[in-house]
Write a protein that holds these residues in place. Structure first.
Motif, PDB file in Angstrom:
ATOM      1  N   GLN A 128       0.825  -1.201   0.000  1.00  0.00           N
ATOM      2  CA  GLN A 128       0.000   0.000   0.000  1.00  0.00           C
ATOM      3  C   GLN A 128       0.861   1.252   0.000  1.00  0.00           C
ATOM      4  O   GLN A 128       1.794   1.378   0.771  1.00  0.00           O
ATOM      5  CB  GLN A 128      -0.891   0.023   1.238  1.00  0.00           C
ATOM      6  CG  GLN A 128      -1.937  -1.039   1.188  1.00  0.00           C
ATOM      7  CD  GLN A 128      -2.740  -1.043   2.449  1.00  0.00           C
ATOM      8  OE1 GLN A 128      -3.873  -0.640   2.456  1.00  0.00           O
ATOM      9  NE2 GLN A 128      -2.134  -1.478   3.532  1.00  0.00           N
ATOM     10  N   GLY A 143      -4.191   0.524   4.935  1.00  0.00           N
ATOM     11  CA  GLY A 143      -5.598   0.608   4.553  1.00  0.00           C
ATOM     12  C   GLY A 143      -5.949   2.000   4.074  1.00  0.00           C
ATOM     13  O   GLY A 143      -6.784   2.169   3.199  1.00  0.00           O
ATOM     14  N   ASP A 144      -5.301   2.991   4.618  1.00  0.00           N
ATOM     15  CA  ASP A 144      -5.618   4.362   4.232  1.00  0.00           C
ATOM     16  C   ASP A 144      -5.422   4.594   2.738  1.00  0.00           C
ATOM     17  O   ASP A 144      -6.117   5.401   2.132  1.00  0.00           O
ATOM     18  CB  ASP A 144      -4.722   5.351   4.983  1.00  0.00           C
ATOM     19  CG  ASP A 144      -5.284   5.693   6.359  1.00  0.00           C
ATOM     20  OD1 ASP A 144      -6.409   5.246   6.642  1.00  0.00           O
ATOM     21  OD2 ASP A 144      -4.603   6.383   7.113  1.00  0.00           O
ATOM     22  N   ASN A 145      -4.423   3.923   2.168  1.00  0.00           N
ATOM     23  CA  ASN A 145      -4.066   4.197   0.780  1.00  0.00           C
ATOM     24  C   ASN A 145      -4.301   2.995  -0.120  1.00  0.00           C
ATOM     25  O   ASN A 145      -3.701   2.890  -1.180  1.00  0.00           O
ATOM     26  CB  ASN A 145      -2.590   4.616   0.722  1.00  0.00           C
ATOM     27  CG  ASN A 145      -2.320   5.818   1.613  1.00  0.00           C
ATOM     28  OD1 ASN A 145      -2.911   6.871   1.425  1.00  0.00           O
ATOM     29  ND2 ASN A 145      -1.470   5.647   2.599  1.00  0.00           N
ATOM     30  N   TYR A 146      -5.164   2.124   0.311  1.00  0.00           N
ATOM     31  CA  TYR A 146      -5.342   0.859  -0.402  1.00  0.00           C
ATOM     32  C   TYR A 146      -5.708   1.062  -1.861  1.00  0.00           C
ATOM     33  O   TYR A 146      -5.276   0.316  -2.735  1.00  0.00           O
ATOM     34  CB  TYR A 146      -6.429   0.041   0.293  1.00  0.00           C
ATOM     35  CG  TYR A 146      -6.670  -1.311  -0.330  1.00  0.00           C
ATOM     36  CD1 TYR A 146      -5.731  -2.317  -0.206  1.00  0.00           C
ATOM     37  CD2 TYR A 146      -7.828  -1.572  -1.061  1.00  0.00           C
ATOM     38  CE1 TYR A 146      -5.939  -3.560  -0.772  1.00  0.00           C
ATOM     39  CE2 TYR A 146      -8.050  -2.810  -1.633  1.00  0.00           C
ATOM     40  CZ  TYR A 146      -7.099  -3.795  -1.481  1.00  0.00           C
ATOM     41  OH  TYR A 146      -7.319  -5.024  -2.062  1.00  0.00           O
ATOM     42  N   PHE A 147      -6.509   2.084  -2.145  1.00  0.00           N
ATOM     43  CA  PHE A 147      -6.972   2.284  -3.522  1.00  0.00           C
ATOM     44  C   PHE A 147      -6.025   3.157  -4.353  1.00  0.00           C
ATOM     45  O   PHE A 147      -6.298   3.416  -5.510  1.00  0.00           O
ATOM     46  CB  PHE A 147      -8.378   2.896  -3.524  1.00  0.00           C
ATOM     47  CG  PHE A 147      -9.435   1.927  -3.084  1.00  0.00           C
ATOM     48  CD1 PHE A 147      -9.809   0.869  -3.895  1.00  0.00           C
ATOM     49  CD2 PHE A 147     -10.038   2.056  -1.848  1.00  0.00           C
ATOM     50  CE1 PHE A 147     -10.781  -0.040  -3.488  1.00  0.00           C
ATOM     51  CE2 PHE A 147     -11.016   1.158  -1.437  1.00  0.00           C
ATOM     52  CZ  PHE A 147     -11.382   0.112  -2.258  1.00  0.00           C
TER      53      PHE A 147
ATOM     54  N   TRP B 188     -14.985  -2.193  -2.834  1.00  0.00           N
ATOM     55  CA  TRP B 188     -15.549  -0.868  -2.683  1.00  0.00           C
ATOM     56  C   TRP B 188     -15.018  -0.193  -1.427  1.00  0.00           C
ATOM     57  O   TRP B 188     -14.968  -0.769  -0.338  1.00  0.00           O
ATOM     58  CB  TRP B 188     -17.078  -0.907  -2.608  1.00  0.00           C
ATOM     59  CG  TRP B 188     -17.638   0.481  -2.510  1.00  0.00           C
ATOM     60  CD1 TRP B 188     -17.910   1.327  -3.533  1.00  0.00           C
ATOM     61  CD2 TRP B 188     -17.938   1.202  -1.302  1.00  0.00           C
ATOM     62  NE1 TRP B 188     -18.356   2.531  -3.052  1.00  0.00           N
ATOM     63  CE2 TRP B 188     -18.383   2.495  -1.686  1.00  0.00           C
ATOM     64  CE3 TRP B 188     -17.866   0.887   0.050  1.00  0.00           C
ATOM     65  CZ2 TRP B 188     -18.760   3.451  -0.759  1.00  0.00           C
ATOM     66  CZ3 TRP B 188     -18.230   1.854   0.976  1.00  0.00           C
ATOM     67  CH2 TRP B 188     -18.684   3.116   0.563  1.00  0.00           C
ATOM     68  N   GLY B 189     -14.626   1.043  -1.595  1.00  0.00           N
ATOM     69  CA  GLY B 189     -14.271   1.897  -0.466  1.00  0.00           C
ATOM     70  C   GLY B 189     -14.543   3.320  -0.898  1.00  0.00           C
ATOM     71  O   GLY B 189     -14.544   3.630  -2.090  1.00  0.00           O
ATOM     72  N   GLU B 191     -14.053   6.907  -2.023  1.00  0.00           N
ATOM     73  CA  GLU B 191     -12.978   7.600  -2.713  1.00  0.00           C
ATOM     74  C   GLU B 191     -13.460   8.985  -3.094  1.00  0.00           C
ATOM     75  O   GLU B 191     -14.651   9.240  -3.162  1.00  0.00           O
ATOM     76  CB  GLU B 191     -12.566   6.845  -3.970  1.00  0.00           C
ATOM     77  CG  GLU B 191     -11.879   5.528  -3.673  1.00  0.00           C
ATOM     78  CD  GLU B 191     -11.466   4.821  -4.939  1.00  0.00           C
ATOM     79  OE1 GLU B 191     -10.304   4.950  -5.328  1.00  0.00           O
ATOM     80  OE2 GLU B 191     -12.318   4.153  -5.545  1.00  0.00           O
ATOM     81  N   ARG B 205     -12.160   6.139   5.603  1.00  0.00           N
ATOM     82  CA  ARG B 205     -11.248   7.030   4.920  1.00  0.00           C
ATOM     83  C   ARG B 205     -10.535   6.325   3.780  1.00  0.00           C
ATOM     84  O   ARG B 205      -9.345   6.075   3.818  1.00  0.00           O
ATOM     85  CB  ARG B 205     -10.247   7.622   5.903  1.00  0.00           C
ATOM     86  CG  ARG B 205     -10.914   8.663   6.808  1.00  0.00           C
ATOM     87  CD  ARG B 205      -9.963   9.386   7.718  1.00  0.00           C
ATOM     88  NE  ARG B 205      -8.642   9.550   7.138  1.00  0.00           N
ATOM     89  CZ  ARG B 205      -7.533   9.120   7.722  1.00  0.00           C
ATOM     90  NH1 ARG B 205      -7.599   8.514   8.862  1.00  0.00           N
ATOM     91  NH2 ARG B 205      -6.374   9.315   7.159  1.00  0.00           N
ATOM     92  N   GLY B 206     -11.288   5.998   2.744  1.00  0.00           N
ATOM     93  CA  GLY B 206     -10.665   5.435   1.556  1.00  0.00           C
ATOM     94  C   GLY B 206     -10.217   3.999   1.723  1.00  0.00           C
ATOM     95  O   GLY B 206      -9.537   3.462   0.881  1.00  0.00           O
ATOM     96  N   ARG B 207     -10.608   3.405   2.823  1.00  0.00           N
ATOM     97  CA  ARG B 207     -10.217   2.012   3.030  1.00  0.00           C
ATOM     98  C   ARG B 207     -11.224   1.083   2.390  1.00  0.00           C
ATOM     99  O   ARG B 207     -12.396   1.417   2.273  1.00  0.00           O
ATOM    100  CB  ARG B 207     -10.131   1.735   4.527  1.00  0.00           C
ATOM    101  CG  ARG B 207      -8.978   2.487   5.160  1.00  0.00           C
ATOM    102  CD  ARG B 207      -9.172   2.572   6.650  1.00  0.00           C
ATOM    103  NE  ARG B 207      -8.050   3.262   7.264  1.00  0.00           N
ATOM    104  CZ  ARG B 207      -8.085   3.771   8.485  1.00  0.00           C
ATOM    105  NH1 ARG B 207      -9.181   3.699   9.205  1.00  0.00           N
ATOM    106  NH2 ARG B 207      -7.031   4.376   8.987  1.00  0.00           N
TER     107      ARG B 207
END
Lengths: 220, 220
Positions: A128, A143-147, B188-189, B191, B205-207
């Motif tokens: 991540q 998890g904060d930056n997973y996407f 899905w999170g 974004e 938070r974007g997780r």
């Protein structure tokens, strides 16, 4: 050409002292899981993408063999012979590849019908963005930056190593989009005794470290 | 019978005030991803496991219809008619199921050849044991307990809600073991704008919050 950090002498000297290099497969704890996904290799034609020792020049010192051929190429652009292999393997290489869909398609076409691809990458919980080392800094929890997919810079054995973070969905769907049938997935992280022995290592406390995936080319 | 927390009056009263209940699909932000995995429903026979409103008694108030049938059963033990459905759906239910391999096998057999299962669960990064709410307590970072699968107790809308944590590999391999061909996965999170609007919510938070998976029964 893409960055090949393994051509960096400082990186490579550190790399060659890792347990996986000094102890071979015995120093690669994920090997048993990896092996469990490999079909019978009897009479199989096998392609291994990304040589273990990492440094192409070094292959000149490897034992010569009538059945092993070494080639140097950039996996971002390599062209593979069509319907040539029964098994394609790759260990901890694809998280350096930017255009993975292209490479997966190339591999799919290089496999004979019924052939298999098995590859490991650093686990998506580990790659991540911005926090590959599982920092305990509570402002940047995993998890904060997973996407936030894509290339990121990390300092591992040398400064400025480029690795690509992808979500689980991106890996799985890329395999399917290339034509593969899903053939199983294994996740490796230290557990039990391993974890106890390594509990001083903040980045190895039972967290998933490697993702090992298998794709199969359907019989035509 | 397994715990059905939706039969708990206190839980249910809270549940019925969630956006997904008061706004229907417009309040279920993962719906677009979920829908993207559903094949054509024209003339399809569809089974939805786990009714949206959660409370079986309430189905008595639902509009009567010649084409919709409601049944009450325990998904831990339910027996489904063989080769009956084209599509089986389930939204945020399977993380309550302890014996998921049994249920997946039952679903596989209930599908007609060529049929599809699409289901969502709480994301494995979210259900990790002991810390489903992404606490900022640095002693229990997400990832620490990734491999600790099984039932865990969480307090969500009511105390003592039992949910089951599974790794990604366990979900994917269970589908394959039941006979399914992998048909895609979506995560899905929140974004972008969604995330900005909800940035006061520490657990959003974007997780990654939901995992949506598809399995297909091969044409025989």
């Amino acid at each position: 050409m893409a960055q090949n950090i393994y051509d960096n002498l400082e990186f490579h000297q550190h790399f060659m002292h890792l347990p996986s290099q000094t102890h071979g497969l015995a120093g690669a704890p994920e090997w048993l899981l990896f092996r469990s996904l490999i079909p019978s290799v009897i009479n199989a034609s096998i392609l291994d993408l990304g040589c273990g020792a990492g440094w192409a020049k070094q292959t000149k010192e490897f034992p010569r063999s009538a059945v092993v051929v070494y080639k140097q190429a950039d996996l971002e652009t390599v062209g593979l012979e069509k319907e040539k292999f029964n098994i394609v393997l790759s260990s901890l290489v694809f998280h350096y590849i930017v255009d993975l869909p292209r490479l997966l398609k190339e591999i799919f076409e290089s496999l004979k019908p019924g052939g298999s691809l098995i590859f490991s990458v650093e686990h998506l919980l580990y790659t991540q963005a911005t926090n590959p080392a599982w920092s305990k800094d509570a402002t940047a929890l995993p998890g904060d930056n997973y996407f936030e997919e894509g290339q990121q810079t990390t300092d591992w054995l040398a400064d400025g190593v480029l690795k690509v973070h992808r979500t689980f969905g991106t890996y799985a769907n890329a395999m399917m989009d290339a034509g593969f049938v899903f053939g199983g997935v294994k996740e490796w992280g230290m557990e039990g005794k391993e974890m106890k022995d390594a509990e001083q290592l903040a980045d190895r406390r039972g967290r998933p470290r490697f993702l090992i995936s298998k794709g199969m080319k359907p019989d035509s």
